[in-house]
Design an enzyme around this catalytic site. Structure first.
Site, PDB file in Angstrom:
ATOM      1  N   GLY A  91       0.791  -1.458   0.017  1.00 58.33           N
ATOM      2  CA  GLY A  91      -0.201   0.213  -0.078  1.00 58.33           C
ATOM      3  C   GLY A  91       0.987   1.262  -0.220  1.00 58.33           C
ATOM      4  O   GLY A  91       0.360   2.392  -0.115  1.00 58.33           O
ATOM      5  N   ASP A  92       2.350   1.069   0.004  1.00 56.11           N
ATOM      6  CA  ASP A  92       3.105   2.369   0.221  1.00 56.11           C
ATOM      7  C   ASP A  92       3.094   3.003  -1.331  1.00 56.11           C
ATOM      8  O   ASP A  92       3.244   2.318  -2.219  1.00 56.11           O
ATOM      9  CB  ASP A  92       4.232   1.892   0.524  1.00 56.11           C
ATOM     10  CG  ASP A  92       5.307   3.194   0.573  1.00 56.11           C
ATOM     11  OD1 ASP A  92       5.277   3.794   1.791  1.00 56.11           O
ATOM     12  OD2 ASP A  92       5.950   3.395  -0.209  1.00 56.11           O
ATOM     13  N   LEU A  93       2.791   4.310  -1.452  1.00 52.94           N
ATOM     14  CA  LEU A  93       2.704   5.155  -2.563  1.00 52.94           C
ATOM     15  C   LEU A  93       3.981   4.987  -3.190  1.00 52.94           C
ATOM     16  O   LEU A  93       4.283   4.967  -4.305  1.00 52.94           O
ATOM     17  CB  LEU A  93       2.254   6.432  -2.307  1.00 52.94           C
ATOM     18  CG  LEU A  93       1.926   7.259  -3.514  1.00 52.94           C
ATOM     19  CD1 LEU A  93       1.171   6.466  -4.766  1.00 52.94           C
ATOM     20  CD2 LEU A  93       1.846   8.708  -3.110  1.00 52.94           C
TER      21      LEU A  93
END
Length: 164
Positions: free
Chosen positions: A114-116
């Site tokens: 989920g880390d951009l």
């Protein structure tokens, strides 16, 4: 605490707020009881925290003080159980739990889907037309097992000099 402070912020902003929070507590991270004893508004204003992050830090401290979250035993638990223990705290989601697993517990096989930054680095590294969804990052990352934490570090680093 540091993961909560850093949520949805640039590294530079997170570092500055973390430094101010430590300064508010005499240059060191506060013990859970100290954090709960501190005036939330004073702490928030001194560090530059949002109300939501202040509430999340207090929730974390409450879970530790009550014994619901035993930090000293997390190192002995499998990744999935650590995740479940951490996300039970208000304000700690999957991203924060992943950061804790990687940077505090130094687990070797964590993929922060989920880390951009990870998503953007995968998009660039694989020449994708659009930002991949977390599930797509997970699928690509399967080949990096059992060293997905190292892959994340390489992916983040790849963004350091990448064009915007």
């Amino acid at each position: 605490m540091r993961s909560i402070v850093g949520q949805q912020l640039s590294v530079v902003a997170a570092r500055a707020i973390w430094r101010r929070l430590l300064e508010h507590f005499g240059g060191r991270p506060p013990a859970p009881a100290e954090l709960l004893a501190a005036d939330p508004d004073e702490m928030r204003l001194a560090a530059g925290l949002s109300r939501a992050k202040t509430a999340s830090l207090r929730s974390l401290a409450e879970h530790v003080v009550s014994g619901e979250l035993a930090l000293e035993r997390l190192d002995d638990l499998p990744d999935e159980e650590v995740m479940a223990e951490l996300v039970a705290v208000k304000g700690i989601g999957e991203w924060s739990a992943h950061m804790f697993l990687m940077f505090q517990l130094e687990r070797p096989d964590v993929l922060a889907t989920g880390d951009l930054g990870i998503r953007r680095a995968v998009e660039r590294a694989y020449g994708l037309a659009a930002l991949p969804a977390p599930a797509d990052v997970a699928a690509v990352g399967e080949r990096w097992r059992p060293y997905r934490s190292i892959a994340c570090r390489i992916l983040w680093r790849s963004l350091d000099n990448a064009p915007a």
